[in-house]
Design a protein around this motif. Sequence first.
Motif, short mmCIF file in Angstrom:
data_model
loop_
_atom_site.label_atom_id
_atom_site.label_comp_id
_atom_site.label_asym_id
_atom_site.label_seq_id
_atom_site.Cartn_x
_atom_site.Cartn_y
_atom_site.Cartn_z
N GLN A 243 0.60 -1.29 -0.08
CA GLN A 243 0.10 0.00 -0.06
C GLN A 243 0.83 1.01 -0.09
O GLN A 243 0.53 2.34 -0.73
N LEU B 120 1.54 10.08 -4.64
CA LEU B 120 1.22 10.74 -3.38
C LEU B 120 2.11 11.41 -2.56
O LEU B 120 3.16 10.81 -2.37
N GLN C 294 -0.50 12.91 1.91
CA GLN C 294 -1.74 12.20 1.42
C GLN C 294 -1.56 10.64 1.34
O GLN C 294 -2.91 10.36 1.71
N GLU D 210 -7.96 -7.63 0.60
CA GLU D 210 -7.28 -7.53 -0.42
C GLU D 210 -6.14 -8.29 -0.62
O GLU D 210 -5.23 -8.81 0.31
N MET E 37 3.77 2.37 -12.10
CA MET E 37 4.24 0.95 -12.08
C MET E 37 2.96 -0.04 -11.74
O MET E 37 2.09 0.65 -10.89
N PHE F 124 2.06 -3.70 -10.03
CA PHE F 124 2.61 -4.71 -9.18
C PHE F 124 2.12 -6.01 -9.59
O PHE F 124 0.98 -6.20 -9.91
N ASN G 175 -1.89 -4.47 -5.38
CA ASN G 175 -2.04 -3.35 -4.39
C ASN G 175 -2.92 -2.06 -4.60
O ASN G 175 -2.69 -1.07 -4.47
N LEU G 176 -4.21 -2.48 -4.87
CA LEU G 176 -5.39 -1.74 -5.23
C LEU G 176 -5.45 -1.01 -3.46
O LEU G 176 -5.18 -1.80 -2.68
N PHE G 177 -6.28 -0.08 -3.62
CA PHE G 177 -6.49 0.58 -2.25
C PHE G 177 -7.85 -0.24 -1.81
O PHE G 177 -8.92 0.07 -2.54
N PRO G 178 -7.64 -1.04 -0.92
CA PRO G 178 -8.96 -1.82 -0.49
C PRO G 178 -10.24 -1.28 -0.15
O PRO G 178 -11.33 -1.66 0.05
N LYS H 95 -11.23 1.81 -1.11
CA LYS H 95 -11.85 2.49 -2.36
C LYS H 95 -12.57 1.87 -3.35
O LYS H 95 -11.90 0.74 -3.83
N LEU I 146 -8.04 8.74 -7.44
CA LEU I 146 -7.64 9.48 -6.14
C LEU I 146 -6.24 10.20 -6.51
O LEU I 146 -6.13 11.27 -6.05
N ALA I 147 -5.30 9.56 -7.22
CA ALA I 147 -3.97 10.21 -7.29
C ALA I 147 -4.13 11.68 -8.43
O ALA I 147 -3.42 12.64 -7.88
N LEU J 272 -5.36 14.26 -6.44
CA LEU J 272 -4.53 14.94 -5.32
C LEU J 272 -3.25 15.34 -5.70
O LEU J 272 -2.62 16.33 -5.32
N THR J 273 -2.79 14.57 -6.78
CA THR J 273 -1.34 15.03 -7.10
C THR J 273 -1.43 16.10 -8.42
O THR J 273 -0.46 16.99 -8.52
N LYS K 266 -8.79 -7.01 -10.96
CA LYS K 266 -7.86 -6.41 -10.09
C LYS K 266 -6.92 -5.62 -10.80
O LYS K 266 -6.52 -4.65 -10.61
N ARG L 197 -5.26 2.64 -13.07
CA ARG L 197 -4.82 3.41 -12.04
C ARG L 197 -3.42 4.09 -12.61
O ARG L 197 -3.28 5.38 -12.42
N LEU M 134 -2.36 8.97 -14.43
CA LEU M 134 -1.42 9.88 -14.27
C LEU M 134 -0.57 10.25 -15.41
O LEU M 134 0.37 10.99 -15.45
#
Lengths: 220, 255, 219, 261, 261
Positions: free
Chosen positions: A118, A127, A131, A219, D95, D97, D101-104, D106, D114-115, D118-119, D156, D163, D167
């Motif tokens: 994560q 981020l 963040q 997950e 990248m 993986f 490594n998803l954000f579980p 969301k 998200l990114a 935010l970025t 996934k 995702r 960017l």
Amino acid sequence: MEWDWNFVWEIMPTLLEGLKITILATVFGAALAAIIGLVFAILRMTAPKPIAKVTGFIVEFIRGTPLLVQLYFIFFVLPDIGVRLPAMLAGIIGLGLHYGTYAAEVYRAGIENVPRGQWEAAKATNLTGRQTWVHVILPQAIPPMIPALANYLIAMFKETPLLSAITVLELMNQAKSVANSSYRYIEPMTLVGVFFLIMSLISVVFLRWLEERYAQVEER
Amino acid sequence: DGKLEELKEQGFARVAIANEPPFTAVAADGKVSGAAPDVAREVFKRLGVEDIVASISEYGAMIPGLQAGRHDVITAGLFMKPERCNAVAYSEPILCDAEAFALKKGNPLKLKSYKDIADNPDAKIGAPGGGTEEKLALEAGVPRDRVIVVPDGQSGLKMLQDGRIDVYSLPVLSINALVAKANDPSVEVVAPVEGAPVYCDGAAFKKGEEALRDAFDVELAKLKQSGEFAKIIEPYGFSAAAAMSTTREKLCAAK
Amino acid sequence: MTDWSGYIGLILEGALVTLELTVLGSLLALVMAFVAGLGRVSRIFVVRALATTYIEFFRGTSIFVQLFWVYFVLPFAGVTLSPLQAGVLALGLNVGAYGAEVVRGAVKAIGREQREACIALNLSRYQSMRYVVLPQALPLMLPTFCNNAIELLKGTAVVSLISLTDMTFQAQVVRAQTGSTLVPFATILVLYFLMALAISNGMRWLERRVTRGLDGVRT
Amino acid sequence: MAAPIIRIDNITKRYGPLTVLDGLSMDVLPGEKLALIGPSGSGKTTILRILMTLEAISGGHIEVDGDQLYHMPKNGSLAPADDRHLHKMREKIGMVFQHFNLFPHKCVLDNVTLAPMLTKGMAKAAAEKRAMELLDMVGMADKAKSMPAQLSGGQKQRVAIARALALSPKIMLFDEVTSALDPELVEEVLNVMRKLAVETDMTMLLVTHEMGFAHDFADRILFFDRGKIVEEGKPDEIFRTPKQERTQTFLRKIIAAGHRV
Amino acid sequence: MAAPIIRIDNITKRYGPLTVLDGLSMDVLPGEKLALIGPSGSGKTTILRILMTLEAISGGHIEVDGDQLYHMPKNGSLAPADDRHLHKMREKIGMVFQHFNLFPHKCVLDNVTLAPMLTKGMAKAAAEKRAMELLDMVGMADKAKSMPAQLSGGQKQRVAIARALALSPKIMLFDEVTSALDPELVEEVLNVMRKLAVETDMTMLLVTHEMGFAHDFADRILFFDRGKIVEEGKPDEIFRTPKQERTQTFLRKIIAAGHRV
Ligand SMILES: Nc1ncnc2c1ncn2[C@@H]1O[C@H](COP(=O)(O)OP(=O)(O)OP(=O)(O)O)[C@@H](O)[C@H]1O
Ligand SMILES: Nc1ncnc2c1ncn2[C@@H]1O[C@H](COP(=O)(O)OP(=O)(O)OP(=O)(O)O)[C@@H](O)[C@H]1O
Ligand SMILES: [Mg+2]
Ligand SMILES: [Mg+2]
């Protein structure tokens, strides 16, 4: 000596008075512990090495010594250096400090249990540190902490009788004082036990619910 | 007599004490002393019970402990009062004392009696839990939240010095011993408390074990007659004459 | 002048009682933890129900209350225990109930896969438990057992309130004799901490011994 | 020939006493599709992680798109990069993986938006519009509101690709993106990547054990062993006529294990 | 033709509302080598687990080597099997798992000797002698004193095979025994199984995604889909000329994903 129901009804209001103090002490103690724990956890995880180490030692020391003695210390020794706390406040501080060390561990474990992937995904999506904490780490770390924190809340509740040793008139102290004037221990002590058992059984149900509600987000 | 034989058999009697000099005390080496245990030790020796083994207890826990069989007798300066006489079997009187206050130098709140404390809404009194003083204060009308139950004498004195309580009440000799040891010029003693009676304690036995109590009384009377009684208690500051001038019957009937 | 050496002796005597309570209490707790913990995963309903009742009851009420109850109320049921016995009983049963959950958790954590391997190798339930599950579960239990033992050590302070002459009690006595509050309490705080340290170091040593060769297990 | 978009110059990576990369140098051209193959532990993942700045280097220099990655100019000489510099550099790189490594916590859509929000300070509406396009591209538009836990591995991974694409990086890194998947789900992910290779001119670095896919996908194959590039060349050269002994042994083993080349 | 050693008669398996096996019947002859293939979730693992009594059935009957597996005769009729009956029946069956499931706290040798000593009361010396023979057979004799954690996946799986063989079962079940292994390690395990197939007359049931191996190893292939046998036949028939639509699609997908058939 026989169980006397009339006596039970007679002392009930006094005991309920004590229960109120017990609950108050628990609530404020818990709030304090939550905050102190956060301070400990942050110091231990992010402060410069010497400070982190000293914090670690303090945490270990508090965890390794009995709450009862800590309470005596806060109540009877601190006035020598000019800190005179009312009994109830001293008790709440004792509870908060003692359980703050436990809360700190829960915070730390919760954060460390967020998989490394994560952090890496957050970095790969560019981020910033802040963040990452706010949007990725904390939302995942906090839910699993809740049952553990609730567990300590219950443990703290059960340790409040120790406050009687520093003259706080909580449930146990009320029961003792009833026993002192009536020379009967059976009813007051049993009732105190029953009160605790009832509160605990309720909280066990509540805890199971929390555990289900905040079961690990999956997950992988 | 079953109970006495039992005690002889086991070679000692279990006594409850409070660690409140000069009534009861534990020395640095752990040896039990104080006027009440000393008298009890002597009487039991004469009854053929070699020794006493003491355990320290709060006043409030003594009678329940006796009933629960935790100890065989209470020798702790537990003063005779009618309701206690109903709960336990007292011996004849042993130690007599009046009540006293320890308070801040100059007695700023002008407290001379339990009634004074009841009348002053700012005054807080400390007393041992389940002791005579707690009851006297409550009976005089001090509300529960201004009667602070203090675990032991040292804590009481400390709380007085720290200003957590305004008065700490114990029997005269106890207060004197405590204050003398503290050697603190900011603390003074008011003794005796106005309107408070003089009380005497006795050795307290479990109800139903009156036979043992009676045997104890016989030897106690002999001890008093021979003058040895005075030799034991007077060094502690107690008056043998006071104890000999009254009886259990009077004290238990007093209102 | 204050006779400090005498008072230190008094406190050390108390430390011995504290030690005795901790050791005996831990032994009882250990036995109860395994009995009740394995009872909870039993196939027999009655055994499970009994174990659950024990665990919930002792975790549900405060050690403080249990102690007073054992000490003052049990005698009316004809059971009179010495303060030491009462202390060991209350502490052991109390901490044992927490330990039982640890045992259960560790046994359950030894996954389905290991149990299935046992079935495939035709081991009986007892054999699976004895030779496969428990040896693997033990290292998982140790860290929490360590915490439990420290909790028990801290719990011993409470027995001072039923007039057992443990370390805290002796500190109170010394305090009454000397009028000094700081010295006896600071002394016993340090002593308690040293004991807790000894427990956690001992446990760590034990852990290293039982996990030898197990490192890096991941299928 | 265009200037390389990535220049790796004599980098070393050590973990304690273990040297994982030992004076490695390589260049990647803009738009090139590169496949990294080699035995387990040879350092393939490590090089990708270093490019993503997940791992610091022990020595050497890396230039990405004209700028130093781990260094920055300061008072006329090169200083170690600070957070701000790294943040700027990471904009160029994305990248995917092995374990997604998803954000579980969301939903699929939020994972993708998200990114950018935010970025890049993208507005929500704009971010969602773009996210839906990308999800559509990877065939996941209908699952935009699902939570990651409700998806299969292949699904996934396709979300994870979307995702990373959100960017708009110049360089994409893929680390064994199918090896955690059930065999049947592999194809759906590879299809997305084929599409990506054809439709965009992004530079792509791919670590894989799927030799068949590496062959079809890559412009160039690098064979790694023990932290070094042992052999490199066009897919046909490497797979049909490997020159090095070690490459031959490796390919023989893989083929014996039932993988198509 | 000999009598079947396994007779599966109209069995059903449900998980709550989900029916995983739906009136499945099949026979296996003594010494037969059977490969079960089919898409994920089709019930292949489930049927092996049922045979190993790891999972109870919801309906139907299974006969193994002449005796009912989940039932036993009692007062003239069939009653559900008790522990003793199951224990007796399990003697005939051994299983090797995808994730090896070695006992991590015991060395290789002890892993192999534990069950013979406990369930057959074999003497330690005899058990170790036999274990060393088996370990030698799977090429692991030199690692007898190693702990499982010190072994590679392929080595672990070979030990797991030796462990299952140590009880001399008549029937061996293999559930995707290579799919948790790195590609390079697959071959060493498959070699052991080839040897086993040739050297013993054990009945073997194999679930696999390695189509090439299934082809070489099996006497007969069963193709599963959604809890049913959709097609069965000799390897060449199934792989070269599948009759069913579903079989064809499945094989096409697998081939596309880079697996050799
Ligand atoms: N955090 C770490 N600490 C110590 N050693 C590490 C660490 N990460 C990787 N290694 C070692 O670095 C070497 C290279 O690892 P790397 O993951 O790059 O290999 P790989 O080529 O990706 O292998 P695989 O095909 O198995 O993924 C290995 O020997 C590995 O053990
Ligand atoms: N314990 C369980 N509870 C509920 N459903 C289950 C359970 N075990 C298996 N299933 C379901 O049963 C079905 C068949 O599963 P099974 O593991 O037999 O499939 P499989 O053919 O072995 O698939 P794979 O190739 O992925 O291993 C699947 O839909 C699965 O989700
Ligand atoms: Mg890798
Ligand atoms: Mg399966």
